[in-house]
Design an enzyme around this catalytic site. Structure first.
Site, short mmCIF file in Angstrom:
data_model
loop_
_atom_site.label_atom_id
_atom_site.label_comp_id
_atom_site.label_asym_id
_atom_site.label_seq_id
_atom_site.Cartn_x
_atom_site.Cartn_y
_atom_site.Cartn_z
N CYS A 78 7.79 -17.07 5.73
CA CYS A 78 6.47 -16.47 5.85
C CYS A 78 5.61 -16.77 4.62
O CYS A 78 5.32 -17.93 4.35
CB CYS A 78 6.58 -14.98 6.15
SG CYS A 78 5.05 -14.27 6.81
N HIS A 103 9.43 -15.84 11.20
CA HIS A 103 10.59 -15.13 10.63
C HIS A 103 11.85 -15.52 11.39
O HIS A 103 12.11 -14.97 12.46
CB HIS A 103 10.36 -13.62 10.72
CG HIS A 103 9.32 -13.12 9.78
ND1 HIS A 103 9.62 -12.64 8.54
CD2 HIS A 103 7.98 -13.10 9.88
CE1 HIS A 103 8.50 -12.30 7.91
NE2 HIS A 103 7.49 -12.58 8.72
N GLU A 127 14.78 -14.68 10.82
CA GLU A 127 15.67 -13.50 10.91
C GLU A 127 15.25 -12.56 12.04
O GLU A 127 16.03 -11.67 12.41
CB GLU A 127 15.71 -12.77 9.55
CG GLU A 127 14.51 -11.89 9.22
CD GLU A 127 13.28 -12.65 8.72
OE1 GLU A 127 13.24 -13.89 8.82
OE2 GLU A 127 12.35 -11.98 8.21
#
Lengths: 204, 251
Positions: free
Chosen positions: A81, A179, A181
């Site tokens: 990000c 992202h 994750e």
């Protein structure tokens, strides 16, 4: 189990980044010492918040040079990000604040034809020479973005009121605007590929 | 292109998911971790966990729930309920939330929105607005589970929260919540036109057509609870209907 040094940036969703790395069967260790950033086999630079705020943190901990060196020397590094945006030279978000300057790029705000921040899943189209990035849906939470892949890098683009940079990669360096994750199985497999763990990817 | 988001919502009390209409007559609806992973597997784009316990013990349960969910969950997680000060939001983020939703406390102290946006970023700051229709037209903001009218106008308040740094609005129609009669489309259209940030529609969903109508009315995401908990629809089956109707969704 691989140790992964996660740079402490005061980022808001650090717990998600740590959980995502643990699910990828590695051991995340929080670091803010430039020597550890230099010596670690794998480094993650997460980033949520404002460009100037994260640069102030990196500067006050003398981490800017250590991160730039890793990029220049092509050592395994994953940035997320705002972690992608600060690799550039400057941002419309914080005029007057220099980025890490790993490449010359100007980060700008999305146009007025779309809702900002961009919050949600967008389809990512990688260039054919990407080694980590595959086609798939990534979760984005950003108001600013790069519009061109920097010279000497390859990467992936997505569309939100026009084309923007979803991620870039060069050798063992992967910098994602989305992202990984939070990008489900597709994101998890991307993290695993970056860590050198093989798994089948899902595509759009 | 950015896809429309389907967001199951889990109301939690003392570590369990509960359901009821307008928070009255709550019934047990299962384990938050199991349900979260189940929705993730079905293709949920995001989850919202709201703490409705309103006690200090309940808050402790909620943080533990968030930690357990986060360990397994690889999609975004928004948490809310009982956030009074910026540190409360910080504790939820530390436990594993990606975004924090604030409702009553923002109405009581609007400066909290600025604090959250500065400390954690706009992308992390969700303001929940509960709306009730005025007989004379327009909508008013209600708080404390709809029990208290604030005198604020929903459209004006929406603009103000965005000016103060909110990155997203979670808009619940208190007239429709739990009624299964569909989202309040006029309200959605009015708020989504008034602000530049994404708007999540909430309150009233009972079938895929309701979701499609909300997205067409201007919502960027649709939130629902009972239609998922009751097992009438899965996220996957809803997305199939949405896709056939021409709505872009993540596979």
């Amino acid at each position: 189990m691989k140790d992964v040094a996660v740079i402490r940036t005061g980022t808001a969703n650090l717990a998600s980044v740590l959980a995502g790395l643990r699910r990828a069967q590695c051991k995340p260790v929080l670091v803010d010492d430039p020597k550890k950033v230099t010596s670690a086999d794998y480094v993650v630079l997460p980033g949520v918040g404002a460009f100037a705020a994260i640069m102030d943190q990196l500067r006050s901990r003398r981490l800017v040079d250590a991160i730039r060196e890793r990029i220049v020397e092509a050592r395994p590094t994953l940035t997320i990000c705002l972690g992608l945006q600060v690799l550039g030279s400057r941002s419309e978000e914080s005029p007057g604040t220099d980025g890490i300057g790993a490449f010359d790029a100007h980060v700008s705000r999305f146009g007025t034809t779309v809702r900002v921040p961009q919050l949600g899943w967008n389809c990512i189209h990688p260039a054919s020479d990407c080694q980590f990035l595959t086609e798939g849906y990534g979760y984005f939470a950003n108001s600013y973005r790069l519009t061109e892949i920097p010279e000497g890098w390859t990467g992936a683009k997505a569309d939100y009121g026009g084309s923007f940079v979803a991620a870039i990669e060069r050798g063992p360096i992967l910098a994602c605007q989305f992202h990984p994750e939070l990008s489900g199985k597709w994101g998890a497999s991307l993290i695993e590929r970056w860590l050198g763990v093989k798994r089948e990817a899902e595509s759009c | 292109m950015l896809t429309a988001r389907i967001i199951p919502c889990l109301d939690c009390r003392d570590g369990r998911v509960v359901k009821g209409i307008n928070f009255q007559g709550l019934r047990d609806a299962g384990c938050p971790v199991e349900l979260s992973l189940n929705y993730q597997d079905q293709g949920a784009d995001e989850l919202v966990l709201l703490d409705v316990s309103a006690t200090p013990e309940g808050r402790g349960h909620q943080r533990e729930t968030v930690r357990r969910v986060r360990k397994e969950l690889s999609i975004p997680l928004t948490c809310g309920g009982g956030v009074r000060v910026a540190d409360d939001a910080g504790r939820l983020l530390d436990a594993g939330a990606d975004k924090v939703s604030v409702n009553t406390a923002a109405v009581v102290n609007a400066e909290l929105i600025n604090d959250l946006a500065i400390r954690y970023g706009s992308q992390c700051t969700v303001i929940a607005i509960d709306a009730i229709r005025h007989e004379s037209g327009g909508w008013g903001v209600v708080v404390k589970s709809g029990r208290e009218r604030t005198g604020r106008d929903v459209i004006q308040w929406s603009k103000e929260v965005v000016e103060r740094g909110a990155g997203e609005i979670l808009l619940t129609s208190w007239d429709r919540d739990g009624t299964r009669s569909g989202y309040e489309l006029d309200l959605l259209g009015a708020v989504s036109q008034a602000v530049t940030v994404p708007v999540i529609a909430s309150g009233g969903a009972a079938n895929p057509e309701h979701l499609i109508d909300a997205l067409k009315a201007g919502a960027d995401a649709v939130l629902a609870a009972s239609i998922f908990h009751d097992g009438e629809y899965t996220v996957k089956s809803l997305k199939a209907v949405l896709r056939d109707a021409g709505v872009e969704v993540r596979p």
